[in-house]
Write a protein that holds these residues in place. Structure first.
Motif, short mmCIF file in Angstrom:
data_model
loop_
_atom_site.label_atom_id
_atom_site.label_comp_id
_atom_site.label_asym_id
_atom_site.label_seq_id
_atom_site.Cartn_x
_atom_site.Cartn_y
_atom_site.Cartn_z
N GLN A 29 44.27 -36.00 -4.73
CA GLN A 29 44.29 -34.74 -5.47
C GLN A 29 43.09 -33.92 -5.00
O GLN A 29 42.07 -33.86 -5.67
CB GLN A 29 44.22 -34.97 -6.99
CG GLN A 29 44.44 -33.69 -7.79
CD GLN A 29 44.24 -33.88 -9.28
OE1 GLN A 29 43.95 -34.98 -9.76
NE2 GLN A 29 44.34 -32.79 -10.04
N GLN A 32 42.44 -28.87 -7.89
CA GLN A 32 42.64 -29.06 -9.32
C GLN A 32 44.11 -29.23 -9.71
O GLN A 32 44.46 -30.11 -10.49
CB GLN A 32 42.05 -27.88 -10.08
CG GLN A 32 42.16 -27.99 -11.59
CD GLN A 32 41.57 -26.78 -12.29
OE1 GLN A 32 40.99 -25.90 -11.66
NE2 GLN A 32 41.70 -26.73 -13.60
N ASN A 33 44.98 -28.38 -9.19
CA ASN A 33 46.39 -28.38 -9.61
C ASN A 33 47.34 -28.87 -8.53
O ASN A 33 48.54 -28.55 -8.59
CB ASN A 33 46.79 -26.97 -10.06
CG ASN A 33 46.00 -26.49 -11.25
OD1 ASN A 33 45.75 -27.25 -12.19
ND2 ASN A 33 45.57 -25.25 -11.23
N GLU A 34 46.84 -29.61 -7.55
CA GLU A 34 47.67 -30.00 -6.43
C GLU A 34 47.55 -31.49 -6.13
O GLU A 34 46.44 -32.03 -6.06
CB GLU A 34 47.30 -29.18 -5.18
CG GLU A 34 47.56 -27.69 -5.37
CD GLU A 34 47.23 -26.86 -4.15
OE1 GLU A 34 47.58 -25.67 -4.15
OE2 GLU A 34 46.63 -27.39 -3.19
N SER A 51 52.43 -28.68 -5.76
CA SER A 51 51.44 -27.73 -6.23
C SER A 51 51.87 -27.09 -7.55
O SER A 51 52.94 -26.47 -7.63
CB SER A 51 51.20 -26.63 -5.19
OG SER A 51 50.33 -25.63 -5.70
N ALA A 52 51.03 -27.25 -8.57
CA ALA A 52 51.25 -26.58 -9.85
C ALA A 52 50.30 -25.40 -9.99
O ALA A 52 49.96 -24.98 -11.09
CB ALA A 52 51.03 -27.58 -10.99
N ASP A 53 49.87 -24.87 -8.84
CA ASP A 53 49.00 -23.70 -8.85
C ASP A 53 49.72 -22.54 -9.54
O ASP A 53 50.90 -22.29 -9.27
CB ASP A 53 48.65 -23.31 -7.40
CG ASP A 53 47.70 -22.15 -7.33
OD1 ASP A 53 46.48 -22.39 -7.23
OD2 ASP A 53 48.17 -20.98 -7.38
N ARG A 125 52.71 -19.74 -14.02
CA ARG A 125 51.55 -20.32 -14.73
C ARG A 125 51.92 -21.53 -15.58
O ARG A 125 51.04 -22.25 -16.06
CB ARG A 125 50.86 -19.25 -15.58
CG ARG A 125 51.70 -18.69 -16.71
CD ARG A 125 51.02 -17.49 -17.35
NE ARG A 125 51.78 -16.93 -18.43
CZ ARG A 125 51.67 -17.30 -19.71
NH1 ARG A 125 50.80 -18.24 -20.04
NH2 ARG A 125 52.39 -16.72 -20.65
N ASN A 128 53.90 -27.44 -13.41
CA ASN A 128 53.26 -28.70 -13.75
C ASN A 128 53.82 -29.84 -12.90
O ASN A 128 54.90 -29.71 -12.31
CB ASN A 128 53.46 -29.04 -15.23
CG ASN A 128 52.22 -29.60 -15.88
OD1 ASN A 128 51.47 -30.33 -15.24
ND2 ASN A 128 51.98 -29.26 -17.13
N ILE A 143 49.52 -33.40 -14.70
CA ILE A 143 48.38 -32.77 -14.00
C ILE A 143 47.72 -31.69 -14.86
O ILE A 143 46.53 -31.48 -14.79
CB ILE A 143 48.82 -32.22 -12.63
CG1 ILE A 143 47.60 -32.07 -11.70
CG2 ILE A 143 49.56 -30.89 -12.76
CD1 ILE A 143 47.95 -31.85 -10.24
N LYS A 144 48.53 -31.04 -15.72
CA LYS A 144 47.99 -30.03 -16.65
C LYS A 144 48.45 -30.38 -18.06
O LYS A 144 49.64 -30.31 -18.35
CB LYS A 144 48.46 -28.62 -16.27
CG LYS A 144 47.84 -28.09 -15.00
CD LYS A 144 48.06 -26.59 -14.82
CE LYS A 144 49.46 -26.24 -14.47
NZ LYS A 144 49.61 -24.81 -14.07
N GLN A 287 38.99 -21.49 -6.83
CA GLN A 287 38.93 -22.55 -7.83
C GLN A 287 37.71 -23.42 -7.63
O GLN A 287 36.99 -23.75 -8.58
CB GLN A 287 40.20 -23.40 -7.76
CG GLN A 287 41.46 -22.70 -8.24
CD GLN A 287 42.69 -23.56 -8.09
OE1 GLN A 287 42.61 -24.73 -7.74
NE2 GLN A 287 43.85 -22.98 -8.33
#
Length: 568
Positions: A29, A32-34, A51-53, A125, A128, A143-144, A287
């Motif tokens: 990871q 942060q969101n990937e 990717s949950a960017d 946004r 996830n 992840i989120k 980020q």
């Protein structure tokens, strides 16, 4: 096109062909969101990016290099616990929505086979990445994290039951249907038809709906046009288009309604790597460098404000000579000054004996009044020297921070670590508290390498540590050094004693491109041999001085930079 349900269908088709029955060998990871899963399949390693960017959510195989954090995140550790060595047995899209399920077969602590589902929801946004126990539908990790205060419909937390996103009352276009026949009859206008198709069928972005409407409005067999359009996503043609406004767009096929085909790619993943590389990298840098950007911006603001105050102080000290003159005239005509006077007019022998009014203190003797003027003169004279020194120091601080700000703007995520270390060493950031003081063993990362048209090697430093290493240690004295003139930017080295004019121009273009003036039309770039470069004692990282330079004027070109980049 947008990463809509149709593009997701095409991507799943590609991933299914390449990754099915592959083994997960590595899990990282880096951002942060990937999440990146390295999958061994068909004799190759495939780095699968989920990717949950919020800005660039997607699923694809990526070849863009990344740097892992020193300490794995809790989410990465959980993924390794459950997925390390597991087999991907199915890759499925849910009803042409932007939701992909990867069915994974693994073994638990007791050695029993179990099936898990790794889900990526590509929803801006709300995107996830979720790992679910297939038998119990229990979320193992996400992840989120999304609590009840953020979403009343469903919890996305470890231990909660996984609930699918709310379903829309739309038709999956890949299921047998004849609804489009009625829609085409009812809405002959392409734009109106596009809106109706988007509302009726699942997974159509605005651009896909417009292209779909154009296809259906062609003469001939309507059913054949419908099937031909959808077949594009079963056998995608990864294409980069240039739009009428000169912007680019990615597509899984011929989206002629929007622009002209610029470039064809071997895979959708390669297309996305090319399309997203700069934008996604900037997002990742933002980020990772959030606190750095804030610290540098605040310090820049503080120093610029200080510089203005110093300039004002310097302007106020310009009356120092007038104070000295009044003191000397008072001393000369001291016999005319009487105690108790508040002012006196005396001839100014420096200016043809013009009358000069001098203010006095009625509490001081004549000689003390004269001494007061001399004392004020000396104080302001000293202030001029001090303020002048402070102006130089403050300007140097501004230049340094401006350079750091430019480096952050141009940095790859891997460069942020070294920029953070430098700012900590320079005292702008507080060092992280550790139990024991450990000496950093991190090696200076290598400058980016390019090759001129004639094959000459060119190196570009991407941060101050690289710049110092490249210019002061790596480069030979006979090599050529380039830098934008009075503009923050990278150190560029041509590894040649007698570079051609073309090589100099190409290296100057690199220096301009990797600088604050990247978007400018014409940029001055100084070049000089390395032997004429020196670093003053105590100078900040990346700062050097030089003499005997010549200047080239170039226009930064991303296309030229791409041409000079060595192909892997």
């Amino acid at each position: 096109m947008s990463f809509d349900g149709l593009f997701t269908h095409a991507m799943v088709t590609e991933l299914h062909e390449n990754l099915l029955n592959g083994r997960i060998t590595k899990i990282h990871q880096p951002y942060q969101n990937e999440l990146i899963l390295t999958i061994r399949a068909n004799g190759k390693n495939w780095p699968l990016l989920l990717s949950a960017d919020p800005t660039y959510p997607r699923i694809q195989v990526t070849r863009i290099p990344y740097v892992n954090p020193a300490v794995p995140t809790n989410f990465a550790m959980m993924m390794r616990k459950y997925l390390q060595g597991a087999i991907i047995t199915e890759i499925k899209q849910m009803a042409n929505d932007r939701v992909v399920h990867l069915t994974i077969t693994t073994r638990n602590e007791l050695g029993d086979a179990e099936q898990l589902t790794l889900i990526i929801e590509i929803m801006a946004r709300h995107s996830n990445v979720i790992l679910v126990d297939q038998q119990t539908s229990r979320i193992l990790d996400v992840i989120k994290h999304v609590g009840a205060d953020q979403n009343r419909y469903r919890l996305l937390l470890p231990g909660a039951t996984y609930i699918e996103p709310p379903k829309q009352d739309k038709v999956d276009p890949f299921t047998p249907n004849t609804d489009y026949l009625e829609l085409v009859k009812q809405y002959p206008n392409e734009d109106v038809l596009a809106k109706q198709l988007q509302q009726h069928y699942q997974g159509l972005g605005r651009d896909s709906a417009l292209q779909f409407a154009k296809e259906l409005h062609q003469t001939g067999d309507l059913k054949a046009h419908y099937q031909h359009f959808l077949a594009t996503f079963d056998d995608p043609q990864p294409t980069l288009l240039t739009l009428k406004n000169n912007k680019t767009m990615f597509a899984a096929g011929n989206y002629s309604a929007f622009g002209t085909k610029t470039r064809q790619f071997d895979s959708l993943s390669a297309l996305l790597d090319f399309y997203y590389q700069d934008a996604a990298q900037r997002e990742r840098v933002q980020q990772q460098a959030g606190n750095l950007i804030r610290v540098v911006r605040n310090d820049l603001k503080k120093n610029r404000k200080k510089f203005k105050k110093l300039q004002q102080t310097l302007a106020n000290t310009k009356q120092a000579d007038e104070l000295r003159l009044k003191g000397e005239i008072l001393t000369t005509y001291l016999y005319e000054v009487k105690r108790g006077m508040t002012e006196i007019t005396l001839p100014d022998y420096y200016h043809d004996n013009q009358p000069l009014k001098i203010q006095l203190s009625n509490q001081l003797s004549p000689s003390r009044n004269a001494q007061k003027y001399f004392s004020r003169y000396q104080k302001q004279k000293n202030a001029v020297i001090y303020v002048g020194e402070q102006l130089k120091l403050t300007q140097a601080e501004i230049d340094y921070l401006d350079n750091i700000q430019t480096q952050i703007e141009l940095a790859a995520p891997a460069d942020i670590v070294e920029i953070r270390e430098e700012l900590t060493q320079q005292g702008y950031l507080k060092p992280k508290k550790t139990k024991k003081k450990q000496r950093s063993s991190r090696k200076v990362s290598q400058p980016q390498q390019f090759f001129a048209t004639d094959g000459t090697e060119i190196s570009v430093g991407k941060n101050n540590r690289q710049n110092d290493q490249l210019t002061l240690k790596t480069a030979r004295k006979t090599d050529y050094w380039l830098h934008t003139q009075k503009i923050p930017g990278s150190h560029v080295i041509i590894h040649a004693e007698h570079p051609s004019e073309q090589t100099l121009t190409e290296a100057a273009n690199l220096a301009a491109y990797f600088s604050k003036a990247r978007e400018s039309a014409t940029v001055p770039v100084d070049y000089v041999q390395v032997k004429r470069i020196r670093k003053p004692n105590g100078a900040k990282p990346g700062f050097v001085i030089y003499e005997g330079q010549k200047t080239l004027y170039v226009s930064p070109s991303a296309d030229l930079v791409d041409q000079l980049t060595p192909k892997k």
